[in-house]
Design an enzyme around this catalytic site. Structure first.
Site, PDB file in Angstrom:
ATOM      1  N   LYS A   1     -32.267 -28.399  69.728  1.00 48.05           N
ATOM      2  CA  LYS A   1     -31.559 -27.018  69.516  1.00 48.05           C
ATOM      3  C   LYS A   1     -30.627 -26.729  71.015  1.00 48.05           C
ATOM      4  CE  LYS A   1     -34.052 -24.659  66.083  1.00 48.05           C
ATOM      5  NZ  LYS A   1     -34.918 -23.358  65.873  1.00 48.05           N
TER       6      LYS A   1
ATOM      7  N   ARG B   1     -41.148 -28.957  63.327  1.00 42.82           N
ATOM      8  CA  ARG B   1     -40.098 -29.130  62.490  1.00 42.82           C
ATOM      9  C   ARG B   1     -39.082 -29.922  63.132  1.00 42.82           C
ATOM     10  NH1 ARG B   1     -35.441 -26.703  61.159  1.00 42.82           N
ATOM     11  NH2 ARG B   1     -34.872 -26.526  58.790  1.00 42.82           N
TER      12      ARG B   1
END
Length: 286
Positions: free
Chosen positions: A234, A268
């Protein structure tokens, strides 16, 4: 803050269909994006062959769960109409159930009740909702009726506006209050299996993401629900380091290690092998 060893690899379970799946250590959720515009791998898995191939790759690399998303929820993204998302998910989920081993655990990444129900009817085991039930008032009742595990995530506003909603008086306290309030709503409806996702990257600045990571144990020790952490490649990594998402695997591993040491129970990720190795290395400390 690093919490005590007794809390790091404590077991947890999820009811998936007729089975109760026990995890004696943190598990890995592998990301399968079937959308053309995800921030990292958008457009890579949109035809049937590439979807099946990547799903098998995720399992071979060590994923315990495959999380299927048909719509990008990155900051700034525009969500699909629920009917269109439902049709896309129904087709993909049916195909995965035909092609993957019968015991594969599949999660559906959606924030609307209609796609969630369509996916579960086609074979999904878990609903992963980045909105925490805020975008669709029917989501919580739908989860209760379907009797599936639910990932309750923290965010503010739609993806198209969330990065304008980052003004918090007390970030950690507000996230905890959000979870407490939403959990009470779920429990009143009879939802028993809930995981918590503090929402890294959702309605949070880069600095706020690191504040959240530094105090993640405030969540893992306050709530009894397993905590899912999703930081894979991210912007909190690649913007901080001045690199690209493609160069962000090492940063992902560092943050996943910190999350595990504070009690995260699920990672995740785009890269299951490295996440699995991270869990193994942290586990060897105790």
């Amino acid at each position: 803050m690093i919490i005590s060893k007794g809390n790091i690899f404590s077991s947890f379970s999820l009811r998936c269909g007729k089975n109760i799946v026990e995890f004696d250590r943190p598990c890995v959720m592998g990301i399968l994006n079937v959308t053309p515009d995800s921030f990292y791998d958008g457009g890579s898995h949109v035809d049937d062959d590439s979807i099946i191939r990547h799903a098998h790759w995720l399992l071979d690399e060590g994923a315990d769960i495959i999380d299927v998303g048909a719509v990008s929820s990155r900051p700034g993204a525009i969500l699909l109409p629920p009917d269109e998302e439902a049709a896309r998910l129904r087709n993909v989920m049916s195909m995965l159930r035909r092609e993957l081993p019968a015991d594969t655990i599949i999660s559906v990444d959606t924030c609307y009740s209609r796609p969630a129900e369509a996916a579960v009817e086609a074979g999904a085991d878990i609903i992963n909702d980045i909105s925490g039930g805020q975008f669709d008032e029917d989501m919580f009742p739908t989860v209760a009726r379907l009797k599936v595990p639910y990932v309750l995530s923290h965010t503010r506003g739609l993806p198209s506006e969330m990065q304008t909603l980052t003004d918090y008086d007390d970030l950690m306290r507000e996230i905890q209050f959000f979870f407490s309030e939403r959990l009470e709503m779920l429990y009143r409806l009879g939802v028993a299996d809930v995981l918590l996702d503090p929402g890294f990257g959702f309605a949070k600045t880069t600095d706020q993401n690191y504040e959240l990571m530094a105090h993640l144990c405030d969540i893992t020790t306050t709530f009894r629900q397993p905590v899912l952490v999703g930081v894979s490649r991210k912007s909190m990594i690649y913007k901080a380091l001045g690199i690209t998402p493609q160069e962000s695997l090492n940063g992902t591993t560092v943050l996943n290690t910190i999350a595990l040491l504070q009690g995260a129970k699920m990672l995740r990720v785009h890269d299951p092998r490295e996440a699995r190795q991270t869990i193994e290395m942290v586990g060897r400390m105790w």
